[in-house]
Design a protein around this motif. Structure first.
Motif, PDB file in Angstrom:
ATOM      1  N   GLY A  71       0.817  -1.211   0.000  1.00  0.00           N
ATOM      2  CA  GLY A  71       0.000   0.000   0.000  1.00  0.00           C
ATOM      3  C   GLY A  71       0.850   1.260   0.000  1.00  0.00           C
ATOM      4  N   ILE A  72       1.886   1.263   0.815  1.00  0.00           N
ATOM      5  CA  ILE A  72       2.793   2.423   0.879  1.00  0.00           C
ATOM      6  C   ILE A  72       3.496   2.617  -0.448  1.00  0.00           C
ATOM      7  CG2 ILE A  72       4.929   3.259   1.921  1.00  0.00           C
ATOM      8  CD1 ILE A  72       3.925   2.000   4.576  1.00  0.00           C
ATOM      9  N   ASN A  73       3.962   1.541  -1.045  1.00  0.00           N
ATOM     10  CA  ASN A  73       4.666   1.631  -2.329  1.00  0.00           C
ATOM     11  C   ASN A  73       3.754   2.073  -3.459  1.00  0.00           C
ATOM     12  OD1 ASN A  73       7.130   0.878  -1.219  1.00  0.00           O
ATOM     13  ND2 ASN A  73       6.786  -1.299  -1.593  1.00  0.00           N
ATOM     14  N   ALA A  74       2.454   1.797  -3.323  1.00  0.00           N
ATOM     15  CA  ALA A  74       1.504   2.210  -4.358  1.00  0.00           C
ATOM     16  C   ALA A  74       1.210   3.709  -4.309  1.00  0.00           C
ATOM     17  CB  ALA A  74       0.204   1.412  -4.215  1.00  0.00           C
ATOM     18  N   LEU A  75       1.519   4.354  -3.184  1.00  0.00           N
ATOM     19  CA  LEU A  75       1.245   5.782  -3.053  1.00  0.00           C
ATOM     20  C   LEU A  75       2.212   6.610  -3.793  1.00  0.00           C
ATOM     21  CD1 LEU A  75       0.325   6.002   0.715  1.00  0.00           C
ATOM     22  CD2 LEU A  75      -1.206   6.089  -1.236  1.00  0.00           C
TER      23      LEU A  75
END
Length: 75
Positions: A71-75
């Protein structure tokens, strides 16, 4: 319980059970006896080992950590 999972083959988690080799995906409870009688001791031992490894991952928070990182990397 560290026992193989028995799940309906069309359930949402059936692919997870198959991919991780942690149990049986069945079409009907009527098929259960024939499926269980066909399992070799080696196959059963492999499932039990896979369950143990998966249990360790769950206890360590592997899946939630992985989801958060994705999720963090998708931001």
């Amino acid at each position: 319980c560290n026992l193989p999972i028995i799940i309906w083959e069309d359930a949402a988690l059936a692919d997870f059970v198959r991919e991780n080799k942690i149990g049986f995906c069945i079409k009907s409870l009527k098929d259960l006896e024939s499926i269980l009688s066909a399992v070799t001791p080696t196959e059963y031992a492999i499932m039990k080992n896979n369950i143990k490894e998966l249990s360790s991952k769950l206890q360590a928070g592997y899946f939630i950590t992985n989801a958060i990182n994705k999720g963090i990397n998708a931001l």
